[in-house]
Design a protein around this motif. Structure first.
Motif, PDB file in Angstrom:
ATOM      1  N   ALA A 245       0.824  -1.216   0.000  1.00 21.13           N
ATOM      2  CA  ALA A 245       0.000   0.000   0.000  1.00 21.13           C
ATOM      3  C   ALA A 245       0.851   1.255   0.000  1.00 21.13           C
ATOM      4  O   ALA A 245       1.828   1.354   0.742  1.00 21.13           O
ATOM      5  N   LEU A 246       0.445   2.198  -0.840  1.00 21.88           N
ATOM      6  CA  LEU A 246       1.034   3.532  -0.856  1.00 21.88           C
ATOM      7  C   LEU A 246       0.007   4.445  -0.199  1.00 21.88           C
ATOM      8  O   LEU A 246      -1.122   4.581  -0.679  1.00 21.88           O
ATOM      9  N   ILE A 247       0.383   5.028   0.954  1.00 20.25           N
ATOM     10  CA  ILE A 247      -0.548   5.847   1.744  1.00 20.25           C
ATOM     11  C   ILE A 247      -0.182   7.313   1.574  1.00 20.25           C
ATOM     12  O   ILE A 247       0.989   7.692   1.710  1.00 20.25           O
ATOM     13  N   PHE A 248      -1.183   8.138   1.280  1.00 25.76           N
ATOM     14  CA  PHE A 248      -0.923   9.563   1.055  1.00 25.76           C
ATOM     15  C   PHE A 248      -1.417  10.429   2.211  1.00 25.76           C
ATOM     16  O   PHE A 248      -2.543  10.257   2.689  1.00 25.76           O
ATOM     17  N   THR A 249      -0.559  11.360   2.615  1.00 28.54           N
ATOM     18  CA  THR A 249      -0.947  12.419   3.557  1.00 28.54           C
ATOM     19  C   THR A 249      -0.694  13.758   2.875  1.00 28.54           C
ATOM     20  O   THR A 249       0.012  13.824   1.874  1.00 28.54           O
ATOM     21  N   ARG A 250      -1.254  14.827   3.458  1.00 26.87           N
ATOM     22  CA  ARG A 250      -1.056  16.131   2.827  1.00 26.87           C
ATOM     23  C   ARG A 250       0.245  16.806   3.267  1.00 26.87           C
ATOM     24  O   ARG A 250       0.747  17.680   2.570  1.00 26.87           O
ATOM     25  N   THR A 251       0.768  16.430   4.445  1.00 28.58           N
ATOM     26  CA  THR A 251       1.969  17.100   4.952  1.00 28.58           C
ATOM     27  C   THR A 251       3.048  16.094   5.347  1.00 28.58           C
ATOM     28  O   THR A 251       2.766  14.934   5.639  1.00 28.58           O
ATOM     29  N   ARG A 252       4.296  16.588   5.387  1.00 31.09           N
ATOM     30  CA  ARG A 252       5.432  15.748   5.789  1.00 31.09           C
ATOM     31  C   ARG A 252       5.256  15.276   7.237  1.00 31.09           C
ATOM     32  O   ARG A 252       5.554  14.133   7.566  1.00 31.09           O
ATOM     33  N   LEU A 296       4.263   2.152   2.375  1.00 38.27           N
ATOM     34  CA  LEU A 296       5.017   3.392   2.187  1.00 38.27           C
ATOM     35  C   LEU A 296       4.061   4.562   2.376  1.00 38.27           C
ATOM     36  O   LEU A 296       2.980   4.594   1.783  1.00 38.27           O
ATOM     37  N   VAL A 297       4.437   5.518   3.237  1.00 42.53           N
ATOM     38  CA  VAL A 297       3.614   6.713   3.474  1.00 42.53           C
ATOM     39  C   VAL A 297       4.316   7.889   2.792  1.00 42.53           C
ATOM     40  O   VAL A 297       5.511   8.106   2.998  1.00 42.53           O
ATOM     41  N   ALA A 298       3.580   8.631   1.972  1.00 38.22           N
ATOM     42  CA  ALA A 298       4.225   9.682   1.168  1.00 38.22           C
ATOM     43  C   ALA A 298       3.384  10.946   1.089  1.00 38.22           C
ATOM     44  O   ALA A 298       2.158  10.908   1.212  1.00 38.22           O
ATOM     45  N   THR A 299       4.076  12.077   0.885  1.00 39.26           N
ATOM     46  CA  THR A 299       3.392  13.313   0.503  1.00 39.26           C
ATOM     47  C   THR A 299       3.279  13.303  -1.016  1.00 39.26           C
ATOM     48  O   THR A 299       3.991  12.564  -1.694  1.00 39.26           O
ATOM     49  N   ASP A 300       2.413  14.123  -1.557  1.00 43.22           N
ATOM     50  CA  ASP A 300       2.173  14.114  -3.003  1.00 43.22           C
ATOM     51  C   ASP A 300       3.430  14.406  -3.814  1.00 43.22           C
ATOM     52  O   ASP A 300       3.751  13.687  -4.760  1.00 43.22           O
ATOM     53  N   LEU A 301       4.146  15.464  -3.442  1.00 51.32           N
ATOM     54  CA  LEU A 301       5.282  15.861  -4.262  1.00 51.32           C
ATOM     55  C   LEU A 301       6.439  14.893  -4.125  1.00 51.32           C
ATOM     56  O   LEU A 301       7.130  14.596  -5.088  1.00 51.32           O
ATOM     57  N   ALA A 302       6.636  14.335  -2.932  1.00 52.67           N
ATOM     58  CA  ALA A 302       7.724  13.368  -2.748  1.00 52.67           C
ATOM     59  C   ALA A 302       7.427  12.069  -3.482  1.00 52.67           C
ATOM     60  O   ALA A 302       8.332  11.305  -3.793  1.00 52.67           O
ATOM     61  N   PRO A 320      -6.996  14.832  -0.795  1.00 55.64           N
ATOM     62  CA  PRO A 320      -6.268  15.984  -1.338  1.00 55.64           C
ATOM     63  C   PRO A 320      -7.207  17.154  -1.632  1.00 55.64           C
ATOM     64  O   PRO A 320      -8.413  16.953  -1.854  1.00 55.64           O
ATOM     65  N   GLU A 321      -6.633  18.343  -1.638  1.00 54.62           N
ATOM     66  CA  GLU A 321      -7.460  19.545  -1.835  1.00 54.62           C
ATOM     67  C   GLU A 321      -7.889  19.731  -3.284  1.00 54.62           C
ATOM     68  O   GLU A 321      -8.845  20.441  -3.556  1.00 54.62           O
ATOM     69  N   THR A 322      -7.153  19.127  -4.237  1.00 54.44           N
ATOM     70  CA  THR A 322      -7.538  19.271  -5.649  1.00 54.44           C
ATOM     71  C   THR A 322      -7.865  17.905  -6.247  1.00 54.44           C
ATOM     72  O   THR A 322      -7.240  16.894  -5.914  1.00 54.44           O
ATOM     73  N   ALA A 323      -8.823  17.906  -7.159  1.00 57.95           N
ATOM     74  CA  ALA A 323      -9.250  16.661  -7.801  1.00 57.95           C
ATOM     75  C   ALA A 323      -8.137  16.072  -8.662  1.00 57.95           C
ATOM     76  O   ALA A 323      -7.987  14.853  -8.752  1.00 57.95           O
ATOM     77  N   GLU A 324      -7.348  16.947  -9.300  1.00 60.26           N
ATOM     78  CA  GLU A 324      -6.245  16.464 -10.144  1.00 60.26           C
ATOM     79  C   GLU A 324      -5.245  15.650  -9.320  1.00 60.26           C
ATOM     80  O   GLU A 324      -4.723  14.638  -9.789  1.00 60.26           O
TER      81      GLU A 324
END
Length: 371
Positions: A245-252, A296-302, A320-324
């Motif tokens: 699993a790749l887990i996304f958060t908004r902040t580091r 793996l836990v990641a921020t969007d840009l990383a 995430p704040e944007t649909a894209e």
């Protein structure tokens, strides 16, 4: 449209043909004529759209046409990470065969010795990360007074990783008369301000994703209180059906918190973000690709550049704040004919984001109950 319709030289067309490239991608089709025309450009395009070739091909043609063999640095490409810088330099090597243009790449995290040797031989095209570039400028190995073409790639990621002050120092050293090519996957207020300080009468090229969301990805959402998200994540990951699993958060900060909480509960996890050293990021990525690391836990840009074969699950710990960005996240699974699963955790204050996502992908996301 074919590459032969874009006014590229016969030499470049021959190289592209040898590589099996016939048709340009939308960003290449729109950007190449603009750059060959000597105009500044603001390109908004995601990773994986052929963006590097969109600037590398016209740059090679223009530099080759005026090549006096002086070996001063005439083109500078600024990239946020070592991985991206290396990739860009590889592309220049591939597309520029037989053009007698020297290229070099410099980045931190490794000894500067070989990089300095390459610079001393003379280079026309330099790809660099900001920190190492400033370091070698201060040591007297690099001068930017001869730059004709300047590329700022992945500007949004550059800002997210805290490079704004370094970028501004580098811009101050560039000649006022130059052509600037600016690329970003998203247009935030900060990105807009930076582009306005850099560009002159720029042509805007905006490439939106062709397919908003893959049918190969099964999407679902849990409506859950913010404080219950970690418990829900533990519950889901205790199910052996989630292979990786790749887990996304908004902040580091939240990426670190989620990874630590999982480890405390006996689920091996690592976080990846801009605060990690280059070596640490590479080690974590390799473990995840080789399946020795399950979570793996990641921020969007990383997370850009994380391509993992047969990734079973993407989990949006925070919407995430944007649909894209949502589409970009879930696109990491369900690739190459394999089915994937995307699960989102939605707290009350995130419901407006989810509503926008639903409109954007034109699809209802299945709601799953949780107690």
């Amino acid at each position: 449209m074919l590459f032969s319709d874009l006014n590229l030289s016969s030499q470049l067309l021959q190289t592209l043909s040898g590589l099996g490239y016939e048709k340009p991608t939308p960003i290449q089709e729109q950007a190449i004529p603009v750059i060959l025309n000597g105009k500044d450009i603001f390109g908004c395009a995601q990773t994986g759209t052929g963006k590097t070739a969109a600037f590398a091909l016209p740059m090679l043609q223009m530099l080759h046409a005026t090549n006096a063999g002086k070996r001063n640095i005439r083109a500078l490409i600024l990239a946020p990470t070592r991985e991206l810088a290396g990739q860009i330099d590889d592309n220049f090597a591939e597309y520029g065969k037989g053009m007698h243009l020297n290229h070099a790449v410099i980045y931190g995290g490794v000894s500067q010795t070989n990089q300095v040797k390459a610079l001393q031989k003379g280079t026309d095209i330099l790809t660099a990360t900001p920190g190492r570039l400033l370091d070698l400028i201060q040591q007297g190995y690099i001068k930017l007074s001869g730059i004709e073409l300047f590329v700022l790639d992945e500007a949004d990621r550059m800002l997210d990783m805290g490079f704004i002050h370094d970028v501004k120092k580098i811009i101050a050293l560039l000649p006022a008369k130059r052509q600037t090519l600016f690329f970003s996957a998203t247009i935030t207020p900060d990105v807009k301000r930076l582009s306005e300080s850099l560009l002159t009468d720029a042509v805007r090229v905006n490439i939106t994703p062709v397919s908003p969301a893959s049918d190969m990805v099964e999407q679902s959402v849990y409506y859950v209180e913010k404080e219950d998200k970690r418990e829900l994540l533990n519950h889901l990951l205790s199910d052996g059906q989630i292979e990786n699993a790749l887990i996304f958060t908004r902040t580091r900060r939240n990426a670190d918190k989620v990874a630590k909480a999982l480890n405390r509960n006996g689920i091996k996890a690592e976080a990846i973000h801009g605060d990690k050293s280059q070596g640490a990021r590479q080690r974590i990525l390799n473990s995840f690709r080789e399946k020795s690391l399950r979570v793996l836990v990641a921020t969007d840009l990383a997370s850009r550049g994380i391509d993992v074969d047969k990734l079973s699950h993407v989990i949006n710990f925070e919407i995430p704040e944007t649909a894209e960005t949502y589409v970009h996240r879930i696109g990491r699974t369900g690739r190459a004919g394999w089915k994937g699963t995307a699960i989102s955790f939605c707290a009350r204050d995130e419901k407006p984001y989810l509503k926008n996502i639903g409109k954007f992908i034109n699809k209802e996301i299945k709601v799953v109950g949780y107690k």
